[in-house]
Write a protein that holds these residues in place. Structure first.
Motif, PDB file in Angstrom:
ATOM      1  N   CYS A 195      -2.188   2.342   5.133  1.00 41.40           N
ATOM      2  CA  CYS A 195      -2.486   3.684   4.628  1.00 41.40           C
ATOM      3  C   CYS A 195      -1.222   4.416   4.181  1.00 41.40           C
ATOM      4  O   CYS A 195      -1.215   5.116   3.155  1.00 41.40           O
ATOM      5  CB  CYS A 195      -3.218   4.497   5.700  1.00 41.40           C
ATOM      6  N   MET A 196      -0.130   4.248   4.929  1.00 41.19           N
ATOM      7  CA  MET A 196       1.103   4.934   4.550  1.00 41.19           C
ATOM      8  C   MET A 196       1.735   4.295   3.313  1.00 41.19           C
ATOM      9  O   MET A 196       2.281   4.998   2.458  1.00 41.19           O
ATOM     10  CB  MET A 196       2.064   4.961   5.732  1.00 41.19           C
ATOM     11  N   LYS A 197       1.656   2.989   3.203  1.00 35.97           N
ATOM     12  CA  LYS A 197       2.137   2.333   1.999  1.00 35.97           C
ATOM     13  C   LYS A 197       1.296   2.734   0.784  1.00 35.97           C
ATOM     14  O   LYS A 197       1.813   2.916  -0.328  1.00 35.97           O
ATOM     15  CB  LYS A 197       2.105   0.811   2.180  1.00 35.97           C
ATOM     16  N   THR A 198      -0.002   2.869   0.986  1.00 32.59           N
ATOM     17  CA  THR A 198      -0.887   3.300  -0.094  1.00 32.59           C
ATOM     18  C   THR A 198      -0.544   4.716  -0.534  1.00 32.59           C
ATOM     19  O   THR A 198      -0.503   5.022  -1.734  1.00 32.59           O
ATOM     20  CB  THR A 198      -2.354   3.224   0.354  1.00 32.59           C
ATOM     21  N   ALA A 199      -0.293   5.594   0.433  1.00 33.83           N
ATOM     22  CA  ALA A 199       0.081   6.975   0.112  1.00 33.83           C
ATOM     23  C   ALA A 199       1.362   7.013  -0.709  1.00 33.83           C
ATOM     24  O   ALA A 199       1.462   7.714  -1.730  1.00 33.83           O
ATOM     25  CB  ALA A 199       0.251   7.775   1.399  1.00 33.83           C
ATOM     26  N   GLU A 200       2.346   6.250  -0.264  1.00 39.18           N
ATOM     27  CA  GLU A 200       3.617   6.194  -0.992  1.00 39.18           C
ATOM     28  C   GLU A 200       3.405   5.684  -2.411  1.00 39.18           C
ATOM     29  O   GLU A 200       3.947   6.236  -3.377  1.00 39.18           O
ATOM     30  CB  GLU A 200       4.588   5.293  -0.234  1.00 39.18           C
ATOM     31  N   ALA A 389      -5.573  -1.553  -3.249  1.00 37.01           N
ATOM     32  CA  ALA A 389      -5.737  -2.968  -3.605  1.00 37.01           C
ATOM     33  C   ALA A 389      -4.382  -3.636  -3.803  1.00 37.01           C
ATOM     34  O   ALA A 389      -4.167  -4.786  -3.385  1.00 37.01           O
ATOM     35  CB  ALA A 389      -6.584  -3.091  -4.874  1.00 37.01           C
ATOM     36  N   GLU A 390      -3.442  -2.928  -4.424  1.00 33.89           N
ATOM     37  CA  GLU A 390      -2.107  -3.483  -4.642  1.00 33.89           C
ATOM     38  C   GLU A 390      -1.394  -3.751  -3.320  1.00 33.89           C
ATOM     39  O   GLU A 390      -0.734  -4.788  -3.162  1.00 33.89           O
ATOM     40  CB  GLU A 390      -1.280  -2.520  -5.501  1.00 33.89           C
ATOM     41  N   ILE A 391      -1.538  -2.844  -2.359  1.00 34.72           N
ATOM     42  CA  ILE A 391      -0.893  -3.026  -1.050  1.00 34.72           C
ATOM     43  C   ILE A 391      -1.520  -4.205  -0.313  1.00 34.72           C
ATOM     44  O   ILE A 391      -0.809  -5.038   0.265  1.00 34.72           O
ATOM     45  CB  ILE A 391      -0.986  -1.742  -0.217  1.00 34.72           C
ATOM     46  N   PHE A 392      -2.829  -4.302  -0.317  1.00 35.73           N
ATOM     47  CA  PHE A 392      -3.491  -5.442   0.325  1.00 35.73           C
ATOM     48  C   PHE A 392      -3.053  -6.763  -0.310  1.00 35.73           C
ATOM     49  O   PHE A 392      -2.835  -7.760   0.389  1.00 35.73           O
ATOM     50  CB  PHE A 392      -5.007  -5.295   0.256  1.00 35.73           C
ATOM     51  N   ASP A 393      -2.916  -6.795  -1.627  1.00 33.82           N
ATOM     52  CA  ASP A 393      -2.481  -8.016  -2.305  1.00 33.82           C
ATOM     53  C   ASP A 393      -1.021  -8.337  -1.960  1.00 33.82           C
ATOM     54  O   ASP A 393      -0.675  -9.493  -1.677  1.00 33.82           O
ATOM     55  CB  ASP A 393      -2.609  -7.858  -3.822  1.00 33.82           C
ATOM     56  N   GLU A 394      -0.177  -7.322  -1.987  1.00 32.65           N
ATOM     57  CA  GLU A 394       1.254  -7.519  -1.791  1.00 32.65           C
ATOM     58  C   GLU A 394       1.585  -8.027  -0.392  1.00 32.65           C
ATOM     59  O   GLU A 394       2.515  -8.814  -0.200  1.00 32.65           O
ATOM     60  CB  GLU A 394       1.988  -6.209  -2.071  1.00 32.65           C
ATOM     61  N   TYR A 395       0.830  -7.571   0.605  1.00 30.44           N
ATOM     62  CA  TYR A 395       1.129  -7.918   1.997  1.00 30.44           C
ATOM     63  C   TYR A 395       0.035  -8.798   2.606  1.00 30.44           C
ATOM     64  O   TYR A 395      -0.189  -8.786   3.809  1.00 30.44           O
ATOM     65  CB  TYR A 395       1.304  -6.639   2.825  1.00 30.44           C
TER      66      TYR A 395
END
Length: 423
Positions: A195-200, A389-395
């Motif tokens: 969630c914090m990575k998504t916010a950023e 979606a980008e964060i889930f893919d990246e990590y």
């Protein structure tokens, strides 16, 4: 009760004296001629002596929220857990923000020494994480509507120096907080990381986070926003306080439902700051983000202010952000901690709620209004699913990420789509 007096240091400058009298009552007075950052917006710099009722919200806000944690600290030092002065006498050299407390005879030593950073191995950090972890019964169900009610977030702070994690000795400032997640909620620390990575990624000012394993122990690592690096590489403290402290509200009242601050109280306070327009916009952005991702725990203690000299006040980066949508009970019954225009149910905030929200603070005074709020909400509702979606893919390689994605992504997308329909 024994009398106890502590000198109060703010950002390296002696600022006043905190003391407990023979009856156990607490008092504070600024030093004559002190002109630095105030201890709190609720305790402005003046010649008066502040007494217990005004002081306790700020002092208890410096201590662990968890009564269990306060008792553990008290046992270690042989003191009473709910006496903030005696606790700060023991742990007051590395509080949140730039404030430090010490006895009079130690002031010169505290101001003169730079402290020591003692490197730790991954094994030593793993042992510390394991010692505070007890999530054997973690579940996707969840037992409480607000997961911080029990104060079950185990954490500790370390310093990062020359690429090594270090234990901070003496007055050396810590730079990062290590968190294991909330007991009883499966993959909660990973949830917070996502969630914090998504916010950023979505453009919301957010504390920098990392997620890594120390041997077989996972940890969410949060970079402290109340630390800065001087030109010579010295780590400096920046003073800050959470919104309960700034509004003079005790930590146990952090939720609006418990009599704590509502969004209108926050907006009214921010409207008095020199950077009022920016602070209100940033708070609105953070509040709307928490709504869209199902952040059930976005209470007043999870928003903070950075305090400077000459009344400079800035809303701090967002922190402690995680979605309740991953957990069955919170997905069905969870509520936003601070309502938006009187509406705290997810999937129910539309144009009417935004209009009431815009009317609840001094928006028009600064050239803002419902149109600005609507634009912010729409932009976030469109951007969050993409960033998520980008964060889930990246990590994706992090253990547990696939399972978390299955539970978290669909309800967040649904909430964003529903909000766009209502607007």
């Amino acid at each position: 009760m024994a009398e106890l007096s502590l000198r109060t240091i703010i950002c390296g400058t002696p600022a006043g004296t905190l003391w407990q009298d023979a009856q156990g009552l607490v008092h504070f007075k600024y030093d004559e001629g002190y002109h630095g950052a105030p201890l709190s917006l609720a305790l402005p710099i003046c010649n008066r002596t502040y007494h217990q009722q005004a002081l306790l919200p700020f002092l208890f806000g410096l201590l662990p929220d968890s009564e269990h944690q306060r008792k553990a600290i008290a046992r270690d030092f042989g003191i009473i857990p709910n006496n903030p002065v005696t606790m700060l006498d023991c742990i007051g050299l590395d509080c949140q923000g730039g404030v430090q407390f010490c006895r009079e005879e130690r002031v010169d030593d505290v101001l003169a020494r730079t402290g020591e950073y003692r490197p730790l191995t991954d094994h030593e950090i793993a042992l510390r994480l394991k010692a505070i972890r007890s999530d054997d019964e973690a579940t996707w169900v969840g037992e409480e509507e607000n997961w911080s009610l029990g104060g079950n977030q185990g954490k500790f702070a370390l310093g990062l120096r020359d690429g090594a994690w270090c234990s901070c000795i003496g007055s050396a400032p810590t730079t990062h907080i290590f968190k294991i997640g909330v007991v009883g909620f499966k993959l909660q620390a990973l949830n917070e990381f996502v969630c914090m990575k998504t916010a950023e990624r979505a453009g919301v000012p957010t504390a920098h986070v990392d997620y890594r394993l120390f041997e077989d122990e996972p940890a969410l690592i949060v970079e402290r926003y109340d630390r800065t690096i001087g030109e010579d590489g010295t780590i400096l403290r920046a003073h800050q306080e959470d919104l309960c402290q700034a509004l003079g509200v005790m930590p146990f009242q952090k939720y609006t439902a418990d009599g704590g601050p509502a969004a209108r109280d926050v907006l009214t306070l921010l409207g008095t700051t020199p950077a009022a327009r920016l602070n209100m916009l940033l708070f609105t952005l953070m509040l709307f983000f928490n709504y869209l991702i199902g952040g059930t725990d976005a209470h007043a203690k999870n928003y903070s202010l950075l305090l400077g000299t000459e009344h400079n006040v800035a809303l701090a980066r967002m922190y402690d952000v995680a979605s309740g949508f991953a957990y069955d009970r919170l997905r069905r019954h969870g509520r936003l901690a601070m309502a938006i225009g009187g509406e705290n149910r997810f999937g129910r905030v539309g144009s009417g709620a935004l209009e009431r929200y815009a009317q609840s603070g001094p928006f028009e005074q600064f050239g803002l209004g419902v149109a600005s709020c609507r634009a912010l909400m729409m932009d976030l509702a469109q951007e969050i699913p993409i960033s998520l979606a980008e964060i889930f893919d990246e990590y994706a390689a992090i253990p547990g990420m696939g399972e978390l994605r299955e539970r978290l992504e669909p309800p967040i997308i649904e909430n964003c789509e529903r909000t766009l329909e209502l607007l």
